[in-house]
Design a protein around this motif. Structure first.
Motif, short mmCIF file in Angstrom:
data_model
loop_
_atom_site.label_atom_id
_atom_site.label_comp_id
_atom_site.label_asym_id
_atom_site.label_seq_id
_atom_site.Cartn_x
_atom_site.Cartn_y
_atom_site.Cartn_z
N THR A 241 55.03 89.49 86.31
CA THR A 241 53.73 90.18 86.63
C THR A 241 52.11 89.83 87.69
O THR A 241 51.22 90.01 86.97
N ARG A 269 52.21 94.34 95.57
CA ARG A 269 52.80 96.14 96.07
C ARG A 269 52.62 96.99 97.57
O ARG A 269 53.27 97.86 96.71
N PHE A 276 54.29 99.50 87.66
CA PHE A 276 55.06 98.54 87.22
C PHE A 276 55.63 98.15 86.14
O PHE A 276 54.89 97.94 85.19
N ALA A 354 58.51 91.94 91.03
CA ALA A 354 57.58 93.24 91.92
C ALA A 354 57.35 92.71 93.18
O ALA A 354 56.22 93.57 93.56
N ASP A 369 63.78 101.99 89.72
CA ASP A 369 63.23 99.88 89.69
C ASP A 369 64.03 99.19 88.41
O ASP A 369 63.79 98.03 88.52
#
Length: 389
Positions: A241, A269, A276, A354, A369
């Motif tokens: 994150t 991203r 996410f 990510a 994902d």
């Protein structure tokens, strides 16, 4: 000629009859049949009679009209056509309105919508503000060439590699913005400056990171139930994150064992507009429960005064411990552990961080994902970090 000047009076101008009335020295008031009126100046330049308008009463008073007439007469006396001179001055004034700092501000305003949080953090603008505008800000953008840019960036070109690149990139965007405004800008100036500056010697410094083998010991040393300790521990457990979403973590973003971070808050991203989803290990959920009593205004990690803890808070803690590594570096610790200790497919490992992988077409067809695979790998990482593996 003194006696033939200043024939008119302010009172006369208010009630002047229709017609042309001379104030002397070539200054006239023309009162039109429709009730409007205008000042004009008659002068002779190189044997040619020129007439130039000087505005209308009451906007231009008698006194102001006389001052203007005097100024333009002096040009005519020296053989300069006052009408052409006024045009030239207007053009220069217009060009000077478009100095780089004004165009850069306008460009930033125009781009804010695309920037995260409307660019409030100022990250987009700061390379320009710090390294370009102090030197080139007052120069009309149409006059800026590659040598100006080279001289502005030369002091940081090899020392602050990333910042210098960003400054040059932002300046190039501003030059294109200037061209879009109709200004005569050299769109190649930034590229030519890059050629003059040459290849950057210094290698980009990567964030120092801790060996994955050393992470459990550091994690165990964070034994206080303080906001900083808990935030740093959760960052280590949820490495995908980065620090910003973690600092702004709200309890309403967590549903069962999944924390959802809005796409706008995720860096790197590009190519996806998806939020996410972060799978939370049992250890991460336990930490969140321990932090909950300290939550304020919905934020799990509030600062002492107002808002949330700063990026620097966690960095300073590591600094005080004499560590070179920084919070951001735990991403690298995790990625190396993944490669050396697990057989996690590359796509899944990158998805944990990510990172967007594959071409746009591949991403369009890949409708996953990898949440379940990531859930398993993040639990394994948490077990390694907490010594329960």
């Amino acid at each position: 000629m003194g006696h033939s000047l200043n024939k008119l009076s302010a009172t006369f101008i208010k009630s002047a009859p229709v017609g042309k009335h001379s104030d002397g020295g070539g200054l006239w008031l023309h009162k039109r049949p429709d009730g409007g009126s205008q000042w004009f100046l008659r002068v002779s330049v190189h044997g040619r009679r020129r007439e130039m308008g000087l505005g209308s009463p009451p906007t231009i008073s008698l006194k102001h009209a006389r001052q203007e007439a005097q100024r333009w007469r002096s040009f005519a006396k020296s053989g300069v056509d006052p009408i052409k001179q006024r045009e030239k001055e207007r053009r220069e004034a217009e060009r000077n309105l478009h100095i780089l700092s004004d165009v850069a501000s306008d460009c930033f305003e125009a781009r804010k919508a695309e920037l995260k949080g409307d660019g409030k953090a100022g990250r987009w603008f700061s390379p320009l503000e710090l390294h370009v505008l102090p030197k080139l800000g007052r120069i009309p953008i149409a006059e800026i060439d590659q040598r100006d840019i080279r001289d502005a960036l030369a002091p940081i070109w090899h020392e602050k590699v990333e910042t210098a690149k960003k400054a040059l990139n932002r300046l190039s965007i501003c030059m294109h913005h200037g061209a879009a405004l109709g200004l005569d800008v050299d769109l190649q100036a930034a590229d030519k400056a890059k050629a003059l500056l040459g290849a950057q010697r210094k290698k980009v410094k990567h964030t120092p990171f801790m060996r994955w083998q050393d992470v459990p010991e550091f994690y165990a040393s964070l034994d206080g139930d303080t906001v900083t300790h808990l935030a740093l521990k959760l960052l280590i457990l949820t490495v995908g994150t980065r620090t910003r979403p973690l600092r702004f973590l709200r309890l309403d973003q967590i549903d069962s064992d999944v924390w959802t971070v809005a796409a706008d808050d995720m860096k790197g991203r590009i190519g996806t507009t998806n939020d996410f989803r972060v799978p939370l290990s049992t250890q991460a959920l336990d930490l969140i429960c321990r932090a909950e009593p300290m939550a304020r205004d919905g934020y799990l990690f509030p600062s002492q005064r107002k808002g949330v803890i700063s990026d620097a808070t966690m960095s300073r803690l590591m600094d005080r411990r004499g560590l070179e590594a920084r919070p951001h570096g735990f991403r690298s610790s995790f990625r190396t552990w993944c490669a050396e200790q697990t057989d996690t497919p590359r796509e899944v490992a990158e998805a944990c961080l990510a990172h967007v992988t594959g071409t746009a077409v591949e991403r369009a067809y890949r409708r996953t994902d990898y949440l379940d695979q990531r859930r398993r790998i993040m639990q394994r990482w948490a077990d390694h970090v907490t010594g329960s593996a």
